[in-house]
Motif scaffolding. Structure first.
Motif, PDB file in Angstrom:
ATOM      1  N   TYR A 155     -16.868   5.780   8.621  1.00  0.00           N
ATOM      2  CA  TYR A 155     -16.780   4.293   8.226  1.00  0.00           C
ATOM      3  C   TYR A 155     -18.024   3.395   8.784  1.00  0.00           C
TER       4      TYR A 155
ATOM      5  N   SER B 263       0.731  -1.310  -0.067  1.00  0.00           N
ATOM      6  CA  SER B 263       0.066  -0.004   0.034  1.00  0.00           C
ATOM      7  C   SER B 263       0.893   1.458  -0.009  1.00  0.00           C
TER       8      SER B 263
ATOM      9  N   LEU C  64      -8.366  -1.573   4.857  1.00  0.00           N
ATOM     10  CA  LEU C  64      -8.146  -1.581   3.471  1.00  0.00           C
ATOM     11  C   LEU C  64      -9.475  -1.906   2.591  1.00  0.00           C
ATOM     12  N   SER C  65     -10.569  -2.418   3.221  1.00  0.00           N
ATOM     13  CA  SER C  65     -11.566  -2.526   2.851  1.00  0.00           C
ATOM     14  C   SER C  65     -12.740  -3.118   3.760  1.00  0.00           C
ATOM     15  N   PRO C  66     -13.979  -2.529   3.620  1.00  0.00           N
ATOM     16  CA  PRO C  66     -14.999  -2.922   4.418  1.00  0.00           C
ATOM     17  C   PRO C  66     -15.347  -4.517   4.401  1.00  0.00           C
ATOM     18  N   ALA C  67     -15.111  -5.218   3.070  1.00  0.00           N
ATOM     19  CA  ALA C  67     -15.341  -6.511   2.995  1.00  0.00           C
ATOM     20  C   ALA C  67     -14.728  -7.338   3.758  1.00  0.00           C
ATOM     21  N   TYR C  68     -13.417  -6.799   4.253  1.00  0.00           N
ATOM     22  CA  TYR C  68     -12.649  -7.629   5.234  1.00  0.00           C
ATOM     23  C   TYR C  68     -13.489  -7.674   6.612  1.00  0.00           C
TER      24      TYR C  68
END
Length: 473
Positions: free
Chosen positions: A460, A332, A389-393
């Motif tokens: 968030y 990153s 990094l991503s809300p999916a995680y």
């Protein structure tokens, strides 16, 4: 068979076994101290729900047969006790077969934990500990000299760890080929250590040298593990030095430590080996059969390494016997952090008294200097890095974290450095905000004594109360 054993590696085996016992001890200790909030009966991802939907054949272990928080705690603390016994050398005081059985115990016990650990245990070093721990069963004790075949297999694991990591870098982020990844890595790595700020501020030409040296260590040096001594010892020693450099620069759980442990098995320390009888026929037969099995299972990891679509940290069997490894295929350029806050106000407003929760390892307060935790693994802190990094995680577990903060759950608060609310007065609302973090410059640090500077990016998670946890965005 005279070729079967390598008496000169008796000290290498001894150091390897005692060091591996330390890693086992740290792993079981982390499980015992963190499991209730993460995978316990009232945890964010409860084991009982998991074993209901995942058959035993896909996740073998004792918890398919029975689970309770008390049982898991006893299991983990028993693992600590067995690890401590191995560290004290109990296996060397037992007959050969009993010593092998003793080494099998922590492997089987930790396998049960990993196979129900879900996303909290989805790290490459979990599989690496299991693969190395399984090989340790067949390394023998003082009744027999170290078997050549097992020593070879340990080098084979070390080769895949280093070479796989080297390949994933060369195939991944262009900054590895351009020698510029370390311009960013020390600032954006999952959990910086106490010296990471200083590593980040090293001159850029030195960063380029570091990356070039890393490529040599991971793509060239591993091949030398299979050459005669003293070249193999030199190769393993160089790997140890590289890993110690990485240990100083960040907190990577026990990944670097167990790589050092593996390298110790390839070092010829010399010295006069003790007299040992010839290896029993049954022992030779078992070791050769296991070696044949593991070499056969190596097909898929090798195919993955050779593939242009190489994946990192994948286990190809539910026993984690032979796995594929790799780290930081991409780096990153910007660091984001999720900052979690609560308020006791009845109506949440932007000007409410929002108080920040402080985590043990992940960056939060810009003035809070990172601490050294590795080889201990702070699982929640690591997953918070992925969540940024991503809300999916974060989807499977973040809502559960918020619910437990709203309830002032004791086990969850134990995972944090500090809660801003007293035990008998939980917050009415909790929210999460995304910030961009960057290291301060030398001048900024001298003026403020803050190692981080942070900038608000966006919401968030909106203010949420216990009646219903909102979706993260």
């Amino acid at each position: 068979m005279e070729w079967f054993t390598a008496p000169d590696y008796w000290l290498s085996r001894l150091l390897f076994q005692r060091a591996l016992a330390v890693v086992y001890l740290v792993a079981f200790l982390g499980a015992a101290l963190q499991f209730r909030a993460l995978i316990g009966e009232r945890g964010m991802l409860p084991v009982p729900r998991y074993v209901e939907r995942v058959p035993l054949r896909y996740a073998p272990g004792v918890f398919h047969l029975h689970y309770s928080d008390r049982f898991f705690a006893g299991w983990a603390w028993a693992g600590c006790a067995v690890s401590a016994a191995l560290l004290a050398g109990l296996d060397s005081r037992l007959p050969l077969l009993a010593g092998m059985a003793l080494w099998l115990v922590p492997w089987a016990m930790y396998l049960s934990i990993v196979n129900v650990g879900q996303t909290w245990y989805a790290f490459g070093w979990e599989s690496l500990l299991l693969e190395v721990g399984f090989l340790a069963v067949f390394l023998g004790n003082d009744e027999v000299a170290p078997p050549v075949v097992v020593l070879f297999l340990l080098r084979w694991v070390l080769f895949r760890v280093e070479f796989g990591a080297g390949l994933i870098k060369m195939r991944g982020d262009p900054c590895w080929r351009e020698l510029t990844c370390l311009y960013h890595h020390h600032e954006t790595q999952p959990m910086p250590g106490p010296f990471s700020w200083f590593f980040h501020h090293l001159p850029r030409p030195l960063h380029r040298v570091e990356v070039a040296a890393n490529h040599v260590t991971q793509l060239v040096v591993p091949v030398l593990l299979f050459t005669p001594q003293p070249i193999a010892t030199a190769a393993a020693s160089l790997m140890i030095v590289t890993q110690l450099w990485l240990i100083l620069s960040g907190n990577f759980s026990w990944l670097n430590w167990i790589t050092v442990v593996l390298a110790l098995s390839a070092v010829d320390f010399g010295g006069t080996p003790p007299d040992t009888p010839s290896a029993p026929i049954w022992y030779e037969s078992v070791v050769l059969a296991v070696a044949a099995l593991l070499l056969g299972l190596s097909y898929r990891p090798v195919r993955n390494m050779l593939s242009r679509r190489q994946v990192m940290n994948r286990s190809f069997d539910p026993l984690h016997l032979v796995n594929t490894y790799g780290a930081f295929g991409s780096v990153s350029r910007v660091r984001y952090e999720v900052v979690v806050e609560g308020t006791a106000d009845d109506v949440p407003r932007e000007d409410s008294d929002w108080r920040e929760y402080e985590f043990k390892g992940k960056p939060g307060d810009p003035r809070h200097w990172p601490r050294q935790f590795a080889p201990y693994h702070l699982r929640l802190d690591w997953l918070m890095w992925f969540a940024a990094l991503s809300p999916a995680y974060a989807t499977p577990w973040f809502g559960g974290l918020v619910e437990r903060l709203l309830d002032n759950d004791h086990d969850t608060l134990r995972l944090l450095r500090r809660s801003p609310f007293p035990a008998d007065a939980p917050p009415r609302y909790v929210r999460a905000r995304l910030f961009r973090y960057r290291y301060t410059t030398w001048r900024e640090w001298r003026e403020t004594r803050a190692c981080w500077e942070r900038t608000y990016v966006r919401e968030y998670l909106p203010p949420t109360r216990l009646a219903g946890v909102a979706r993260i965005s």
